[in-house]
Every structure is written in structure tokens, then in C-alpha cells.
Design an enzyme around this catalytic site. Structure first.
Site, short mmCIF file in Angstrom:
data_model
loop_
_atom_site.label_atom_id
_atom_site.label_comp_id
_atom_site.label_asym_id
_atom_site.label_seq_id
_atom_site.Cartn_x
_atom_site.Cartn_y
_atom_site.Cartn_z
N ARG A 77 0.82 -1.23 0.00
CA ARG A 77 0.00 0.00 0.00
C ARG A 77 0.84 1.26 0.00
O ARG A 77 0.38 2.32 -0.42
CB ARG A 77 -0.88 0.01 1.24
CG ARG A 77 -2.30 -0.42 0.97
CD ARG A 77 -3.19 0.03 2.09
NE ARG A 77 -2.62 -0.35 3.36
CZ ARG A 77 -3.16 -1.26 4.18
NH1 ARG A 77 -4.27 -1.87 3.84
NH2 ARG A 77 -2.61 -1.55 5.34
N LYS A 184 2.87 -19.78 7.39
CA LYS A 184 2.00 -20.09 8.51
C LYS A 184 1.57 -18.79 9.20
O LYS A 184 2.26 -17.79 9.02
CB LYS A 184 2.69 -21.05 9.48
CG LYS A 184 4.01 -20.49 10.04
CD LYS A 184 4.54 -21.40 11.08
CE LYS A 184 4.28 -20.88 12.45
NZ LYS A 184 5.10 -19.74 12.87
N HIS A 214 9.60 -23.07 7.81
CA HIS A 214 11.01 -22.79 7.55
C HIS A 214 11.94 -23.78 8.26
O HIS A 214 13.11 -23.90 7.90
CB HIS A 214 11.35 -21.33 7.85
CG HIS A 214 11.51 -21.01 9.31
ND1 HIS A 214 10.44 -20.80 10.13
CD2 HIS A 214 12.60 -20.87 10.09
CE1 HIS A 214 10.88 -20.55 11.35
NE2 HIS A 214 12.20 -20.57 11.36
N GLU A 252 13.34 -20.64 23.15
CA GLU A 252 13.81 -19.33 22.69
C GLU A 252 14.03 -18.43 23.89
O GLU A 252 13.31 -18.55 24.89
CB GLU A 252 12.77 -18.70 21.76
CG GLU A 252 12.61 -19.45 20.47
CD GLU A 252 11.64 -18.75 19.55
OE1 GLU A 252 12.10 -18.01 18.66
OE2 GLU A 252 10.43 -18.92 19.72
N ASP A 271 1.53 -21.65 17.36
CA ASP A 271 2.61 -20.97 16.66
C ASP A 271 3.71 -21.94 16.24
O ASP A 271 4.29 -21.81 15.16
CB ASP A 271 3.20 -19.88 17.58
CG ASP A 271 4.30 -19.07 16.92
OD1 ASP A 271 4.16 -18.76 15.73
OD2 ASP A 271 5.30 -18.74 17.59
N HIS A 276 6.32 -26.61 13.25
CA HIS A 276 7.73 -27.00 13.35
C HIS A 276 7.93 -28.29 14.15
O HIS A 276 8.64 -29.19 13.72
CB HIS A 276 8.56 -25.90 14.03
CG HIS A 276 8.42 -24.54 13.39
ND1 HIS A 276 8.23 -24.37 12.04
CD2 HIS A 276 8.46 -23.29 13.92
CE1 HIS A 276 8.15 -23.07 11.77
NE2 HIS A 276 8.28 -22.39 12.89
N LYS A 374 8.98 -19.25 25.05
CA LYS A 374 9.70 -17.98 24.91
C LYS A 374 10.29 -17.62 26.26
O LYS A 374 9.78 -18.05 27.30
CB LYS A 374 8.73 -16.87 24.50
CG LYS A 374 7.90 -17.18 23.26
CD LYS A 374 8.66 -16.93 22.00
CE LYS A 374 7.78 -17.19 20.78
NZ LYS A 374 8.52 -17.18 19.52
#
Ligand code: BG6
Length: 523
Positions: A77, A184, A214, A252, A271, A276, A374
Site C-alpha cells: 500500500r 504459517k 522454515h 527461545e 505458533d 515446526h 519464549k
């Protein structure tokens, strides 16, 4: 122990820049170079595009793997001209490319850049895009071959797919190809995934749809197949007779500040586990494929996913948590509820763990524990296959106090490699046995650096090589496995259990594995 080093490899012509005329063209080690084509990115102003996609395209160009007339079209945009777009790609490449910057490569690549300004519901913008693509075929020789990368929220898939059909962009004539690449999340449960797949498949046949997970582009993940199926050493013991349990961890250290729009209400299970981690499980547990053709590989993956089931009761065999403030790496960090943009009453889990079993002759009775989170102790992804104890130890019990279970650990990242843990005699006059490890590290064994996952996957899209992309049946089956967990969590009275940033998750995750007599590894 001394690190194991693999033989140094001298691959393909790439390094020296020439092709040996005596080499058999069927030699699969020759670099695979994409034929004439272009790539259109929707969502070109987003994070993924700047941090991963644009740098990967440059890296591919730098490695000589893109066709000479390659074209990159940005659609967004923003009120940008061609120069603004070029500047954005340039900055992204300088900041995030893996390979060194070479002006001549950049100049050549940049000649193929185009930018089309518009919104997804703007027919004129898509007509201009169609015209741009058509012109590129003429000017750059892209041959009518184009991939459309939807790096946009799934809610926008229907309108973009419809526009691609309406403007004729999805139509493939003769030998030409048109492909769509989707990121995803592939839906948020089974029902929405079926709906989404239906929308995409109305416009693109399944063999033109490339769903990016990925993790499958990572060298270390592909190495699971090499490790298992290129060697005699591991496969005979890769089953319930020898394996006690398997732990798949994706930890992570980062928090979720800045990602509220995507993450709040989604959570760690959707997620990461749905895609994965279940793909890592499929690679770890599948049978040997007849060949590495995409059909054979996917057939084995779907078989194993079909045999995968949750172990109940869900409140004991799963765990979920949400990070609170704490010290991480010497820094005081905020909890999720204090992160910008999150609902202060958010029940979104930032840690998720589940127990599954694979109902096949090979795996019956072996728990597979999957966990992700996380703000954990450190960033590490690994697949740990933990073996049963030796049936008998002819040593005095005091001599084996520091002997654990044998383990084979695929270190997906960082410090990519494989570790084997086994018992060894401690030097001295006693027969004491203690755990030691033997390491293979990519960094020491190979001279070539591993390409980024997105380099591999974008190249595969352009080559039309679908092996590393999950098909709709895998995606739907993965939701089917996970949906009961998400539903149970949603209808439970309480929310996720708190865990302090920098820890290894909530206490309930330890209880989850303790009920079967296990403990989590501290990677
Ligand atoms: C993405 C998730 O798919 O993978 C992110 O949406 C996560 O939440 C990321 O941070 C991790 O990827 P990697 O390659 O850094 O392990």
C-alpha cells in the site's frame, strides 16, 4: 573427546566458478539453478520480508543460483516509487544478508526490481501488477513463470487469491508455471485450515501451493534423514526396543514484545507445535521413504502423523505457561502481560508442552515429549533420543552413579551438529564409569557455511521442488492432533501457569514428564 570430522567436501562448480565438462550432467551435486522466472511478494514491507526474504534473494543471486533476468516485484500500500523500493531492499540486504555484499551482483539483481502500489481490494492495482508481470516476461525474459509469496495475514488470503484469479495472474499457459507460497499460520484449528486450503486450492492446484515451514529448510533438520537413512549405525536401534523416550525442544530466549498483533490469542502450541515440532517429530519417527522424491517423502510423513496421537489425560500430559518478569542474561525483562499491546488478562500461553505416542510397531509405547517456550534459559532447538539403560551393569553400584542414559542429540540450532552421550571409564585404577559426549559440529566438519532456511526454500519454490513443503493433508492432520489440547486449555478454569523469564518453564512441565519417570534435559 576429540571432535569427529567429516571428509572435506569439494562440491560443484560454485566455489571455483567453472563447470567441469567431464562431469556427468546427472550428477546431483551440480548446483541447481532456477530457470527464467520472477517472484512477487505481497506484504513486502513486513518484518519477514525485510529480515528473511529479501536477504535470501540476494544470497541466492550472490551464489549464482538465480537466472540472469530474475525479477522481484514488491506489492504494498505504501506510496513508494521504484527507487524507494530499491532502497528498502538494499537496506534489508546490507543488514541481514548472509553472504558478502558485491556491488556487481547487486546492480544486476536490482535491474529486475519493480514496485506496484495498491491495496488488496483494488482491482486496478492487480491489473497493473498483471501488466508489470507481462512486461517483465518481455523485458527480462521471465518466460511467464511467476511465484506469488503471500507474506500477509491469513485473513487476507481469500481476497488476494481471488484477485490473482480475476486478473489472470494465476493462470498457467502451456509450459509456464504460476505458484503460490504461503506462510504459517495455516489456520488456527482444523476447521479453519480446511477452509483456508479450500480457498487457496480453488485458485491454485495443490502442486502449485508451497506452504513454508522454515524448519524444513534448515540443514540440521534435513540431516535427520541423512543420519538415519545413510548410516547403518543408528537405524537398528531406532525403535521401542532400544529407545526409552524422545524429547523435542524448541526453546527461545526472546520475548514477545512487538508481536502482540499476531501472538496474543494464538500462543505457543499453535505458533510452533502445530508446524515446526510436529514436522520434527515426523522426520524423527517416519519409516525410510522409497526415495527422496516429494511424493514418497510426504507419504511417509503423513503415515507417521496419522499414527501420532495424544496421550491422556490432557491436564496431566500437557503443560502450558506464561512468562512473568525476571532476569534473563543479566537483563531485567517484562512479563507477557506487561509487554506492549497485550491484554493484561491475557491467557495466551508462551510455553507449551505435549506428550504424544506414535502407534506403530516401531514406536508403540515410546513417549515423545514436545516443548517450546519464549523467554526460556537459552535459545536451543534439539531432538534428543534417549535410550533405555543397559539391561545389566556388571559394576559396583557406586561406580556408575554418574552414568545416565545413552542419548543421541541432533542439535538443530545453534551450534549445529550431533552429540552422542555414552558411558566411559574414568581414568584411574578403579572401574568407574561416567557419561561422556562425542560431538560432530557442522562448523568444524565442513568448509561450506549452511545456507539460510529461506534461501533453500525460495530456491525450491523457483525450481518447483516441493519435498520440503508440507501438503494440506499434513497441515490438517497436525491440527487434528493438537485441537483437543487447545480446546481443553480454552475451557479450563485457570490460565497458563506462570514461569519467570530465564527459567525452563512452569513446574507443571516437570510433572508432565515425571509421571512417566522422566526428567527434561537441560540443554
Ligand atoms: C516462527 C515462529 O515460525 O519461528 C516464531 O512464529 C519463532 O515465534 C520463530 O520465534 C523461530 O524461528 P528460528 O528459525 O529462529 O528458530
Amino acid at each position: 573427546m576429540t571432535p569427529m570430522t567429516a571428509g572435506r567436501t569439494t562440491a560443484g562448480p560454485g566455489a571455483l566458478g567453472w563447470t567441469n565438462p567431464l562431469r556427468d550432467p546427472r550428477d546431483k551435486r551440480l548446483p541447481r539453478i532456477a530457470g527464467p522466472c520472477g517472484l512477487v511478494i505481497f506484504g513486502v514491507t513486513g518484518d519477514l520480508s525485510r529480515k528473511k526474504l529479501m536477504p535470501a534473494i540476494y544470497d541466492l543471486a550472490n551464489r549464482g543460483l538465480l537466472p540472469p533476468g530474475f525479477a522481484l516485484v514488491g506489492f504494498a500500500r505504501r506510496d513508494w516509487g521504484a527507487e524507494d523500493f530499491g532502497k528498502v531492499v538494499y537496506d534489508a540486504v546490507r543488514a541481514h544478508a548472509r553472504t558478502p555484499f558485491r556491488q556487481e551482483v547487486w546492480d544486476k539483481l536490482a535491474e529486475g526490481f519493480r514496485f506496484v502500489q495498491g491495496s488488496f481490494d483494488d482491482d486496478d492495482a492487480f491489473d497493473r501488477l498483471a501488466q508489470t508481470v507481462h512486461d517483465l516476461d518481455r523485458v527480462r525474459g521471465t518466460g511467464g513463470n511467476h511465484a506469488f509469496y503471500l507474506s500477509i495475514p491469513p485473513a487476507a488470503f481469500p481476497v488476494v487469491c481471488k484477485q490473482l484469479a480475476r486478473s489472470g495472474l494465476s493462470a498457467q499457459d502451456g509450459e509456464q508455471w504460476r505458484r503460490v507460497v504461503i506462510e504459517k499460520p495455516f489456520g488456527h484449528d482444523l476447521t479453519s485450515a480446511i477452509e483456508l486450503n479450500g480457498i487457496v486450492n480453488e485458485v491454485f492446484p495443490e502442486d502449485s501451493v508451497f506452504r513454508i515451514d522454515h524448519y524444513l529448510g534448515k540443514e540440521t533438520v534435513q540431516n535427520v534423514l541423512a543420519l538415519r537413512f545413510a548410516n547403518q549405525l543408528f537405524e537398528p536401534i531406532w525403535n521401542s526396543h532400544y529407545v526409552d523416550h524422545v524429547q523435542i525442544t524448541m526453546a527461545e530466549d526472546i520475548g514477545l514484545g512487538g508481536r502482540a498483533g499476531y501472538y496474543d490469542g494464538i500462543g505457543a502450541a499453535r505458533d510452533v507445535i502445530q508446524n515446526h515440532l510436529l514436522q520434527l517429530l515426523a522426520f524423527t519417527a517416519m519409516e525410510e521413504p522409497v526415495s527422496f522424491s516429494s511424493d514418497e517423502l510426504r507419504a511417509e510423513k503423513i503415515k507417521v502423523l496419522n499414527a501420532t496421537r495424544l496421550v491422556g489425560p490432557i491436564d496431566e500430559t500437557t503443560a502450558r505457561g506464561q512468562y512473568t518478569g525476571g532476569w534473563q542474561g543479566g537483563e531485567l525483562v517484562r512479563g507477557l502481560k506487561e509487554e506492549e499491546g497485550y491484554d493484561p488478562n491475557s491467557r495466551t500461553e508462551t510455553f507449551a508442552a505435549i506428550t504424544v505416542e506414535v502407534d506403530t510397531r516401531r514406536w508403540a509405547g515410546v513417549p515423545f515429549y514436545l516443548r517450546t517456550g519464549k523467554r526460556l534459559g537459552r535459545r536451543v532447538t534439539e531432538i534428543a533420543v534417549i535410550f533405555k539403560r543397559a539391561p545389566h551393569l556388571p559394576f559396583d553400584a557406586t561406580m556408575t552413579e554418574e552414568l545416565g542414559q545413552n542419548a543421541l542429540v541432533v542439535r538443530v540450532q545453534p551450534d549445529e551438529g550431533v552429540t552422542m552421550r555414552f558411558g566411559s571409564k574414568v581414568p584411574g585404577s578403579q572401574m568407574e564409569v561416567r557419561d561422556v559426549t562425542m560431538d560432530f559440529g557442522y562448523g568444524t566438519a565442513f568448509t561450506e557455511a549452511s545456507p539460510e532456511a529461506y534461501e533453500r526454500l525460495i530456491l525450491d519454490v523457483l525450481l518447483g521442488e516441493p519435498s520440503l513443503f508440507p501438503v494440506n493433508s499434513e497441515v490438517e492432520r497436525s491440527w487434528q492432533i493438537l485441537d483437543p489440547v487447545i480446546e481443553a486449555w480454552a475451557s479450563a478454569d485457570g490460565g497458563p501457569d506462570p514461569y519467570p523469564a530465564g527459567s525452563w518453564g512452569p513446574e507443571t512441565a516437570n510433572h508432565m514428564v515425571a509421571r512417566t519417570g522422566h526428567t527434561w534435559r537441560r540443554p
